[in-house]
Design an enzyme around this catalytic site. Structure first.
Site, mmCIF file in Angstrom:
data_model
loop_
_atom_site.group_PDB
_atom_site.id
_atom_site.type_symbol
_atom_site.label_atom_id
_atom_site.label_comp_id
_atom_site.label_asym_id
_atom_site.label_seq_id
_atom_site.Cartn_x
_atom_site.Cartn_y
_atom_site.Cartn_z
ATOM 1 N N PHE A 11 -8.213 -4.024 0.672
ATOM 2 C CA PHE A 11 -9.213 -3.100 1.237
ATOM 3 C C PHE A 11 -10.066 -2.420 0.149
ATOM 4 O O PHE A 11 -11.266 -2.683 0.014
ATOM 5 C CB PHE A 11 -8.454 -2.081 2.111
ATOM 6 C CG PHE A 11 -9.190 -0.824 2.453
ATOM 7 C CD1 PHE A 11 -10.511 -0.858 2.904
ATOM 8 C CD2 PHE A 11 -8.557 0.419 2.355
ATOM 9 C CE1 PHE A 11 -11.188 0.320 3.239
ATOM 10 C CE2 PHE A 11 -9.216 1.589 2.684
ATOM 11 C CZ PHE A 11 -10.534 1.545 3.114
ATOM 12 N N ALA A 83 -1.069 -3.689 -5.089
ATOM 13 C CA ALA A 83 0.118 -2.927 -4.687
ATOM 14 C C ALA A 83 0.559 -3.323 -3.302
ATOM 15 O O ALA A 83 -0.219 -3.835 -2.501
ATOM 16 C CB ALA A 83 -0.198 -1.424 -4.691
ATOM 17 N N THR A 125 -2.224 7.511 -5.956
ATOM 18 C CA THR A 125 -2.382 8.117 -4.625
ATOM 19 C C THR A 125 -1.918 9.575 -4.631
ATOM 20 O O THR A 125 -1.047 9.946 -5.432
ATOM 21 C CB THR A 125 -1.543 7.315 -3.593
ATOM 22 O OG1 THR A 125 -1.457 8.061 -2.391
ATOM 23 C CG2 THR A 125 -0.131 7.044 -4.087
ATOM 24 N N ASP A 126 -2.470 10.355 -3.719
ATOM 25 C CA ASP A 126 -2.007 11.745 -3.583
ATOM 26 C C ASP A 126 -0.570 11.809 -3.082
ATOM 27 O O ASP A 126 0.073 12.854 -3.159
ATOM 28 C CB ASP A 126 -2.943 12.554 -2.666
ATOM 29 C CG ASP A 126 -3.077 11.986 -1.253
ATOM 30 O OD1 ASP A 126 -2.465 10.941 -0.948
ATOM 31 O OD2 ASP A 126 -3.807 12.600 -0.443
ATOM 32 N N GLU A 127 -0.061 10.678 -2.561
ATOM 33 C CA GLU A 127 1.293 10.696 -1.998
ATOM 34 C C GLU A 127 2.367 10.935 -3.063
ATOM 35 O O GLU A 127 3.506 11.261 -2.735
ATOM 36 C CB GLU A 127 1.570 9.405 -1.208
ATOM 37 C CG GLU A 127 0.578 9.264 -0.075
ATOM 38 C CD GLU A 127 0.930 8.218 0.968
ATOM 39 O OE1 GLU A 127 2.114 7.937 1.176
ATOM 40 O OE2 GLU A 127 -0.014 7.693 1.581
ATOM 41 N N TYR A 153 7.407 3.932 -1.033
ATOM 42 C CA TYR A 153 6.049 3.610 -1.511
ATOM 43 C C TYR A 153 5.601 4.652 -2.542
ATOM 44 O O TYR A 153 5.165 4.308 -3.653
ATOM 45 C CB TYR A 153 5.070 3.581 -0.331
ATOM 46 C CG TYR A 153 3.615 3.685 -0.745
ATOM 47 C CD1 TYR A 153 2.997 2.652 -1.459
ATOM 48 C CD2 TYR A 153 2.852 4.817 -0.437
ATOM 49 C CE1 TYR A 153 1.656 2.750 -1.854
ATOM 50 C CE2 TYR A 153 1.526 4.917 -0.818
ATOM 51 C CZ TYR A 153 0.928 3.883 -1.532
ATOM 52 O OH TYR A 153 -0.397 3.997 -1.921
ATOM 53 N N LYS A 157 4.697 4.352 -6.624
ATOM 54 C CA LYS A 157 3.404 4.710 -7.218
ATOM 55 C C LYS A 157 3.594 5.778 -8.300
ATOM 56 O O LYS A 157 2.965 5.725 -9.361
ATOM 57 C CB LYS A 157 2.432 5.215 -6.143
ATOM 58 C CG LYS A 157 2.030 4.183 -5.104
ATOM 59 C CD LYS A 157 1.276 2.992 -5.676
ATOM 60 C CE LYS A 157 -0.118 3.328 -6.144
ATOM 61 N NZ LYS A 157 -0.848 2.114 -6.617
ATOM 62 N N PRO A 208 -0.212 4.184 19.069
ATOM 63 C CA PRO A 208 0.986 4.962 18.715
ATOM 64 C C PRO A 208 0.650 6.183 17.854
ATOM 65 O O PRO A 208 -0.001 6.070 16.818
ATOM 66 C CB PRO A 208 1.817 3.962 17.902
ATOM 67 C CG PRO A 208 0.836 2.932 17.399
ATOM 68 C CD PRO A 208 -0.333 2.920 18.326
#
Ligand code: NAD
Ligand code: TYD
Length: 339
Positions: A11, A83, A125-127, A153, A157, A208
């Site tokens: 993406f 990733a 990532t902000d995660e 995940y 990262k 969902p």
């Protein structure tokens, strides 16, 4: 200038390559991608005739493949997007995330060191910061926020980030890292929330919603992520981390409502399902550093970005249809039993 972009058939990577090819007519770009379930070399089919763009299939953790490629190509800049990227999949197959996201990063760092690249940029990532309380709107992630990942995940990262910083400190490798909030836009695989909703709403299928739907995400249109990475590559300081976000915080129910309204579909499609295990409550990025140091600003509002995204999916129905077939069916059935 010769760039290696990994994960460029996914993406954000494919949007980034298209952005760079258009903006820098003199740059050469090699895209290395394993073409996993979500990679699609056709995302960049329009560039096939472009001599300064090439696609090479391969895995970043395959060290001999990566070393041979670096020996042959002598890259100036490496941008690592490759990733395993979906939290839900990391809950069922964490090992695969460690192999690609950690060992793959190590393989690229090692080759970058050996062949003296001028810049290694790690897409993070902000995660990695974990989550924030829902009702403390003044609290946001800064580059100094503690690393506190929740999912396998996010752990993979965060580990890759720490490794990249260690290569800067220990070996003087010119490393930069960017940590972005949730992206949306063209070519996003429909396992992620926004394209999953678009695909299902258009087919009048149930959507969902995990838990109570109040979890908050900070959304950024993918082109704004690309412009931020471009600025970091050209003006960013080595050894630094830059947070990227557009200050577009919405609960999942708010995001779902916006999309359903624009598609003229009923809210009755929303179906509450069992919450994701360990589900991060809220993400919010403080982008002050990249704004003040590099002058970056997003150019899309959330409404503009959503309109552009819906328009893209409307005109690329065959692309979406292809993604929704095959492996996706089994994934969906296993992740959303009964839906
Ligand atoms: P994606 O899943 O759409 O694409 C990942 C790409 O990497 C795919 O083309 C896949 O084939 C390729 N890939 C996977 N394993 C590989 C391997 N071992 N070797 C080579 N290629 C491999 O992901 P995305 O959403 O485009 O994310 C790209 C990067 O941006 C990731 O590093 C992700 O952590 C990060 N990121 C994503 C978001 C988001 O909202 N999507 C936000 C912040 C950061
Ligand atoms: P996702 O797109 O998976 O991104 P991330 O988990 O990396 O933020 O999910 C965005 C939000 O939407 C997140 O809070 C989980 C939620 N969500 C649902 O409610 N239903 C879904 O089917 C999916 C995929 C996500």
């Amino acid at each position: 200038m010769k760039l290696l972009v990994t994960g460029g058939a996914g993406f954000i990577g494919s949007n980034f390559i298209a952005y760079m090819v258009q903006k820098y007519p003199e740059y050469e770009i090699v895209n290395v991608d394993a073409l996993t379930y979500c990679g699609n070399a056709d995302n960049l089919a329009v560039l096939e005739e472009t001599a300064r763009y090439r696609f090479v299939q391969g895995r970043i953790e395959d060290k001999s493949f990566i070393m041979d490629l670096f020996e042959k190509e002598r890259f100036d800049i490496v941008v690592n997007f490759a990733a395993e990227s979906h939290v839900d999949r990391s809950l069922t197959e964490p090992g695969r995330f460690l192999i690609t996201n950690v060992l793959g990063t190590e393989s690229l760092l090692e080759a970058s060191r050996k062949y003296g690249v001028k810049r290694y940029h790690q897409i993070s990532t902000d995660e990695v910061y974990g989550d924030l309380p829902l009702h403390e709107s003044a609290m946001k992630f800064s580059e100094d926020s503690p690393i506190c990942p929740s999912s396998p995940y996010a752990v993979s990262k965060a580990s890759a980030d720490l490794l990249a910083l260690a290569y800067h400190r220990s070996f003087d490798l010119p490393v930069t890292i960017s940590r972005c909030s949730n992206n949306y836009g063209p070519y996003q695989f429909p396992e992620k929330f926004i394209p999953l909703m678009i695909g299902r709403a258009e087919r009048n299928q149930k959507i969902p919603i995990y838990g109570d739907g109040q979890n908050v995400r900070d959304w950024l249109y993918v082109e704004d992520h690309c412009s931020a990475i471009d600025m970091i590559l050209h003006q960013g300081r080595c050894g630094e981390i830059y947070n990227i976000g557009g200050c577009n915080e919405y609960s999942n129910l708010q995001t779902a409502s916006v999309i359903l309204e624009k598609l003229q579909k009923p809210e009755s499609l929303l179906t509450f399902v069992r919450d994701r295990s360990g589900h991060d409550r809220r993400y919010a990025i403080n982008p002050a550093k990249i704004e003040s140091e590099l002058g970056w600003k997003p150019s899309y509002t959330f409404a503009e970005g959503i309109d552009a995204t819906l328009q893209w999916y409307r005109t690329h129905q065959a692309w979406l249809e292809e993604r929704l077939n095959g492996e996706y069916q089994a994934y969906f059935a296993a992740t959303y039993p009964g839906l």
